[in-house]
Design an enzyme around this catalytic site. Structure first.
Site, PDB file in Angstrom:
ATOM      1  N   LYS A  81       0.818  -1.218   0.000  1.00  0.00           N
ATOM      2  CA  LYS A  81       0.000   0.000   0.000  1.00  0.00           C
ATOM      3  C   LYS A  81       0.852   1.268   0.000  1.00  0.00           C
ATOM      4  O   LYS A  81       2.032   1.256   0.319  1.00  0.00           O
ATOM      5  CB  LYS A  81      -0.992  -0.037   1.173  1.00  0.00           C
ATOM      6  CG  LYS A  81      -2.135  -1.004   0.842  1.00  0.00           C
ATOM      7  CD  LYS A  81      -3.280  -0.971   1.800  1.00  0.00           C
ATOM      8  CE  LYS A  81      -4.379  -1.923   1.283  1.00  0.00           C
ATOM      9  NZ  LYS A  81      -5.414  -2.179   2.269  1.00  0.00           N
ATOM     10  N   ARG A 135      -3.557 -10.243   4.519  1.00  0.00           N
ATOM     11  CA  ARG A 135      -3.974 -10.323   3.113  1.00  0.00           C
ATOM     12  C   ARG A 135      -2.836  -9.762   2.266  1.00  0.00           C
ATOM     13  O   ARG A 135      -2.433  -8.617   2.456  1.00  0.00           O
ATOM     14  CB  ARG A 135      -5.254  -9.502   2.939  1.00  0.00           C
ATOM     15  CG  ARG A 135      -5.811  -9.488   1.540  1.00  0.00           C
ATOM     16  CD  ARG A 135      -7.076  -8.632   1.466  1.00  0.00           C
ATOM     17  NE  ARG A 135      -7.569  -8.566   0.104  1.00  0.00           N
ATOM     18  CZ  ARG A 135      -7.100  -7.754  -0.826  1.00  0.00           C
ATOM     19  NH1 ARG A 135      -6.127  -6.916  -0.538  1.00  0.00           N
ATOM     20  NH2 ARG A 135      -7.594  -7.768  -2.045  1.00  0.00           N
TER      21      ARG A 135
HETATM   22  N1  PMM Z   1      -7.365  -3.839   0.669  1.00  0.00           N
HETATM   23  C1  PMM Z   1      -7.646  -3.865  -0.639  1.00  0.00           C
HETATM   24  C2  PMM Z   1      -8.667  -4.691  -1.148  1.00  0.00           C
HETATM   25  N2  PMM Z   1      -9.372  -5.498  -0.329  1.00  0.00           N
HETATM   26  N3  PMM Z   1      -9.793  -6.335   1.830  1.00  0.00           N
HETATM   27  C3  PMM Z   1      -9.540  -6.321   3.142  1.00  0.00           C
HETATM   28  N4  PMM Z   1     -10.250  -7.120   3.966  1.00  0.00           N
HETATM   29  N5  PMM Z   1      -8.575  -5.533   3.691  1.00  0.00           N
HETATM   30  C4  PMM Z   1      -7.817  -4.688   2.925  1.00  0.00           C
HETATM   31  O1  PMM Z   1      -6.977  -3.965   3.490  1.00  0.00           O
HETATM   32  C5  PMM Z   1      -8.067  -4.656   1.519  1.00  0.00           C
HETATM   33  C6  PMM Z   1      -9.086  -5.507   1.006  1.00  0.00           C
HETATM   34  C7  PMM Z   1      -6.872  -2.981  -1.581  1.00  0.00           C
HETATM   35  O2  PMM Z   1      -5.718  -3.619  -2.032  1.00  0.00           O
HETATM   36  P1  PMM Z   1      -5.564  -4.388  -3.476  1.00  0.00           P
HETATM   37  O3  PMM Z   1      -6.101  -3.431  -4.529  1.00  0.00           O
HETATM   38  O4  PMM Z   1      -4.115  -4.631  -3.606  1.00  0.00           O
HETATM   39  O5  PMM Z   1      -6.336  -5.661  -3.440  1.00  0.00           O
END
Ligand code: PMM
Length: 273
Positions: A208, A243
């Site tokens: 991030k 995650r």
């Molecule tokens: N961050 C993203 C997408 N989904 N879900 C949860 N539970 N927690 C998060 O911090 C989260 C998420 C954004 O990141 P990406 O675009 O790399 O998937």
């Protein structure tokens, strides 16, 4: 032990892996590689939540997500689906998904909590205030830890009222969602405050922007080392799962944390799901 949730973004525009896994076969192969590297959950997402991104249509999201969920679930993989739509959640559960990961915590779609409550799926309830085009305008807190936790627990209460048993609810502080860089660090510094409410906790720091800022503006693919340091911290705080895009790095960081706590690593193929 802290688990690794591997990210499978089936989107053209996610910030670090957009477009890489749009083809179903390629996506499934990537999921298998993440499982081999130590992931125990695969989080399939058909809609990017990247800051400023616009929303994908329902039919497109279903077409991206459902075939992959069905193929992985048929192989016994624990699949989570990253969606804010009740209809996608419902189709995914019917196809074998065991976790619904709703970054809006049930706020974006009024039918979400009811749909999940009627199933046996677990629910990731992330802290969220608004859609991504309004992240910056909504990153305003008196006390970020107290405010985020208070809003999360209020939404948890709504989920329980809708019929979700507390043990099926997983809390997530929602790093990067309506948070500025300092907010993210403050939340991580106080991660212990999210434990002890009767729920598992999930942390999503992978690649991030606040890590990019720490590293002098480094691009997303260069942020895996810093992500692993966050995973080490998360493991020390007893977080249930991280995650991540980079499964190997997080599995290694968690193994180090476990050894320092004198826990023996689990044998190959075993997991505590
Ligand atoms: N961050 C993203 C997408 N989904 N879900 C949860 N539970 N927690 C998060 O911090 C989260 C998420 C954004 O990141 P990406 O675009 O790399 O998937």
């Amino acid at each position: 032990m802290t688990l690794v949730m591997g990210i499978l973004n089936v989107t053209p525009d996610s910030f670090s892996d957009g477009g890489a896994y749009l083809d179903t076969e390629v996506a499934i192969a990537h999921a298998r590689a993440m499982l081999a590297a130590g992931a125990t959950i695969i989080d399939v997402g058909g809609e990017s939540t990247r800051p400023g991104s616009s929303r994908v249509g329902l039919e497109d999201e279903l077409a991206r997500v459902v075939p992959i969920v069905a193929a992985l679930a048929a192989d016994g993989v624990t699949v989570s689906v990253d969606t804010m739509r009740a209809k996608v959640a419902s189709a995914a559960i019917d196809s074998g998904a065991r976790i619904i990961n709703d970054v809006s915590g049930g706020l974006a779609d009024p039918d979400m909590l009811g749909v999940v409550a009627q199933s046996s799926a677990d629910f990731v309830l992330m802290h969220w205030r608004d859609h991504s085009e309004r992240f910056q305008a909504t990153a305003d807190y008196d006390d970020v830890v107290a405010d985020v936790l208070g809003e999360l627990l209020a939404q948890r209460d709504r989920a329980v009222e809708a019929g979700l048993a507390p043990e099926r609810i997983i809390l997530d502080p929602g790093l990067g969602f309506s948070k500025n860089w300092d907010h993210n660090w403050t939340l991580l510094r106080h991660l212990h405050r999210f434990e002890g409410h009767g729920h598992r906790v999930l942390v999503g720091a992978s690649r991030k922007a606040f890590l990019g800022e720490l590293l002098g503006g480094r691009e997303p693919l260069g942020r895996d080392g810093a992500t692993a340091a966050v995973s080490f911290w998360a493991a020390q705080h007893g977080v249930w799962a991280v995650r991540t895009h980079d499964v190997t790095g997080q599995a290694d960081a968690i193994a180090v944390a476990r050894r320092l706590h004198r826990e023996a690593p689990l044998p190959d193929g075993a997991h505590s799901w």
